[in-house]
Enzyme design. Sequence first.
Site, PDB file in Angstrom:
ATOM      1  CG  HIS A 105      -1.777  -1.037   1.533  1.00 21.70           C
ATOM      2  ND1 HIS A 105      -1.371  -2.198   2.127  1.00 21.70           N
ATOM      3  CD2 HIS A 105      -3.108  -1.163   1.322  1.00 21.70           C
ATOM      4  CE1 HIS A 105      -2.418  -3.003   2.260  1.00 21.70           C
ATOM      5  NE2 HIS A 105      -3.484  -2.401   1.783  1.00 21.70           N
ATOM      6  CG  ASP A 108       1.701  -1.003   3.402  1.00 25.43           C
ATOM      7  OD1 ASP A 108       0.929  -0.698   4.312  1.00 25.43           O
ATOM      8  OD2 ASP A 108       1.428  -1.800   2.477  1.00 25.43           O
TER       9      ASP A 108
HETATM   10  C1  XLS Z   1      -7.559  -6.784   4.184  1.00 29.85           C
HETATM   11  C2  XLS Z   1      -7.084  -6.964   2.830  1.00 29.85           C
HETATM   12  C3  XLS Z   1      -5.926  -6.061   2.451  1.00 29.85           C
HETATM   13  C4  XLS Z   1      -5.774  -6.024   0.951  1.00 29.85           C
HETATM   14  C5  XLS Z   1      -5.003  -4.880   0.439  1.00 29.85           C
HETATM   15  O1  XLS Z   1      -8.287  -7.608   4.723  1.00 29.85           O
HETATM   16  O2  XLS Z   1      -6.750  -8.302   2.628  1.00 29.85           O
HETATM   17  O3  XLS Z   1      -4.765  -6.453   3.082  1.00 29.85           O
HETATM   18  O4  XLS Z   1      -5.187  -7.201   0.490  1.00 29.85           O
HETATM   19  O5  XLS Z   1      -5.582  -3.674   0.761  1.00 29.85           O
END
Ligand code: XLS
Length: 440
Positions: A105, A108
């Site tokens: 993200h 992140d």
């Molecule tokens: C959350 C999601 C997230 C997505 C990316 O439950 O899995 O991690 O994969 O935003």
Amino acid sequence: MNDLFPSIPKIPYEGPDSDRELAFKHYDPAARTPDSPEPGTLKECLRFSMAFWHSMTGTGKDPFGDGTLLRPWDGVDDEMEVARLRMRSVFELTEKLSIPFFCFHDRDIAPEGDTLRETNRKLDEITALTKDLMRTSPTRVLWGTANLFNHPRFLHGAATSPDPRVFAYAAAQVKKALEVTLELGGQNYVFWGGREGYETLLNTDMKREQDHLARFLHMAADYAREIGFDGQLLIEPKPKEPTKHQYDSDAAACWAFLQEYGLSSRFKLNIETNHATLAGHTMQHELRYARERGILGSIDANQGDELLGWDTDQFPTDLYMATLAMYEVRKNGGLHSGGLNFDAKVRRGSHRPEDLAIAHIAGMDTMARGYKAAGRMIADGALDRPLAERYALWGKGVGAAVEAGRESFGSLESFALDIEDFDLPSGGQEFLESRVNRYL
Ligand code: XLS
Ligand code: NI
Ligand code: NI
């Protein structure tokens, strides 16, 4: 390779008899599976990916306790220095683990500033570092995405916020995240709508919010095209958590949404195991549903805990699930531009740096083993043969005529009126279940 994780060596493949923590037992990156209809090595076929948010940004914090995970940036105060150390770490660990990709993200990989302008500047700095690291590393980006759920500005949603200023902010954020993903050579871009849903319908104009979400995705697809991003756009279904109900609740809901809003040619799905089970489906169901509609794009490989009702994001070690999931993948002709992204985190008690490697090894060995087992099942026609037999009557007579659209209720009534005995065969479920077990 830097040495931020000195206790983790380059992980060797030692074969199924090895019992060493830091060795692969089933994932031999360089091996070609003899039964593989898809070309390439296991590394090329399985397309593993590390999730930056869990493996680098995650701390082990839970609602009842602080972080526990020991990481090389512990005690470093400067946020940007932490971001740089994390980015170096993802390259070091993916190389040591023979993982070809990572996913991230925007938030992140770089911290937020006071304004979006400042935040973008920080993101640019880390993007430059990432490109630099890529010059000497084989590690690539499987997908990028924007975090539209953490910050309080998204408390009522992002693209589905009742406040158009938040919609605009989210659009600007996705615009930038698409640019960064393009710059880093990302092969896909993911939309997961954690806050795109509702807590109660008493305060929600559901139709209007869904219209807004569709408008947002159209603009995103248009912008991706405009800047020359030709990666696959993916929607990640999840039924709930953090909101009570998310609009992208499962593969079928996403498919209906994509079709209703004219988006089905632009988007595929990123299916996550734990989200499937939260939706009350098996992973196999979600993958099958997507595959049969040509929208199986990528996988977030993890697993939940049947006894816990939330997204526990554990590393996948369930061989049965992995085999049936890989069965769908192989029936799909592989993952194409998608991959197996470990959207998974080590348990809070697995706090040593080595545990991060061990968890990935466990997940990779499980998926590799499932992939090989699925290949053998397909080569033997283990499920295909009984399936063909089960539907054989549709290939002739009245069955073929129905399928060709040549029958009506009237003609079928004439056919049915004098049938005395159907003589139906067994469904054979238990035999098929034990047959699958033979391949594990
Ligand atoms: C959350 C999601 C997230 C997505 C990316 O439950 O899995 O991690 O994969 O935003
Ligand atoms: Ni996910
Ligand atoms: Ni998840």
